[in-house]
Design a protein around this motif. Sequence first.
Motif, PDB file in Angstrom:
ATOM      1  N   LEU A   4      69.912  87.514  57.881  1.00  0.00           N
ATOM      2  CA  LEU A   4      68.761  86.868  58.513  1.00  0.00           C
ATOM      3  C   LEU A   4      68.039  85.885  57.595  1.00  0.00           C
ATOM      4  N   ASN A   5      68.148  86.070  56.281  1.00  0.00           N
ATOM      5  CA  ASN A   5      67.378  85.231  55.364  1.00  0.00           C
ATOM      6  C   ASN A   5      68.200  84.611  54.236  1.00  0.00           C
ATOM      7  N   ASN A 299      71.858  86.937  63.863  1.00  0.00           N
ATOM      8  CA  ASN A 299      70.852  85.898  64.056  1.00  0.00           C
ATOM      9  C   ASN A 299      70.588  85.609  65.531  1.00  0.00           C
ATOM     10  N   LYS A 304      67.289  83.371  65.809  1.00  0.00           N
ATOM     11  CA  LYS A 304      67.266  82.310  64.789  1.00  0.00           C
ATOM     12  C   LYS A 304      68.373  81.293  65.060  1.00  0.00           C
ATOM     13  N   GLU A 306      68.712  78.016  64.415  1.00  0.00           N
ATOM     14  CA  GLU A 306      69.135  77.055  63.402  1.00  0.00           C
ATOM     15  C   GLU A 306      70.171  77.664  62.463  1.00  0.00           C
ATOM     16  N   ARG A 307      70.048  78.945  62.162  1.00  0.00           N
ATOM     17  CA  ARG A 307      71.019  79.597  61.291  1.00  0.00           C
ATOM     18  C   ARG A 307      72.375  79.723  61.991  1.00  0.00           C
TER      19      ARG A 307
END
Length: 443
Positions: A4-5, A299, A304, A306-307
């Motif tokens: 996720l990050n 994601n 999310k 964009e990821r």
Amino acid sequence: MDFLNGKIKTIYFKYLAAAFGSALITSIYSIVDMAMVGQYHGPEGTAALAVVAPIWNVIYSLGLLMGIGGSVLFSTIRGKEEGHTRKSNEYFTASVIGSLILAAVIWIIIAVFDKELLMLFGAEETTLSLAREYVLPIKFVIPCFLFTQMLAAYLRNDKNPTLATAGVLAGGIFNIFGDYFFVFACDLGAMGAGLATAGGTVISVLVMSAHFFTKKNTLRLVRPVKLMHKFQEICVTGFSTFFIDIAMGILTILFNRQIMKYLGTNALSIYGVIVNISTLVQCCAYSIGQASQPIFSTNFGAGKAERIRQTLKYALETTAFFGLLWTALCMAVPNPLIRIFMSPTEEVLQIAPTIIRCYGLSFLLLPLNVFSTYYFQAVMKPKAAFIVSISRGLIISGILIFLFPAIAGANSIWFAMPLTEMLVAVYVVCMIMRYTKQLSNYR
């Protein structure tokens, strides 16, 4: 790895390396077997293992059905509910139970009806006895092949892709050296190749099972709520990946029968080589899908977009690379590829370049089409993945395999797959663009 990050490029290429190694070594089983048996028995040995190929497709596809289908849901839930593992482990448990049931069914069928299956797959008098010799040792460990695929999928999604690769690598190494030892040193021929393959898959399962004793492990067997409903979800989500391998088996059967009808044993032996090259290309596509799927799914669950787009960019670049690489190899060195898998006759060497170059055009778009099914599954678009799988694996390809030889002559059969992949790729590109634009609207 933090799906996720963490940095997408680092995560993707780390997972790609692990998935590629795992997929490549998995394909080594059949490739080394065919090479050794082809060198030992000649074109008849290569043709015999072409007949056996659909059995591998069935076994591996069932493992992928439970593994990919369950692990996509596993990661999507963890993306939505970070820190909550029980619900995700219900899908893991359901996958294990489903794998046990499917393994038992396929084990009984192959153990009891191997002769009938091989004849259905295109075996004739010259190839049936060699094919049965090869299958004999494999009968005893069929569930291990299925569990190798299922466990590898969950290990990747449980952030331990290295062990998944190590398990497959350990089995593959044993298979390579075992092939030479049993086939040539022990003079067992086709049966020796089967023995090496059987031993290799047992080693793979044992190595992967070590994950359950590591600190990284978050997989647990829990009592699933609504087990039948979870089976249904797993099967719907994993069907397209499952069908890719099933379809490859169906296509192999169709090609085997049409080739024997129109072209004969020499052409079938060359097609046996093509099956193994195609397996390698398909494994490259699998590795892209398996590397990106955990990132996509987690994601997507977290919303999310964009990821997901960043990961898709790297994945599409990789499909283009592999497509160009394998097509170029088929165009440039067809006869050296033949010599890897058999001791060819002069007649085989004369007809092989045209056959391999024609069929090899399909490899340009195959990685894209296969990868797309992983993408569609990960963003919860199983209908699109289903359309891709069934179109390239049965409907379009099946029609062309029957139609081309009857209308345009026997050798036109080699253009069936290039045209199929081209038509499917048009749909794939349109759907990827459509669903990627819609990601911003999700959540």
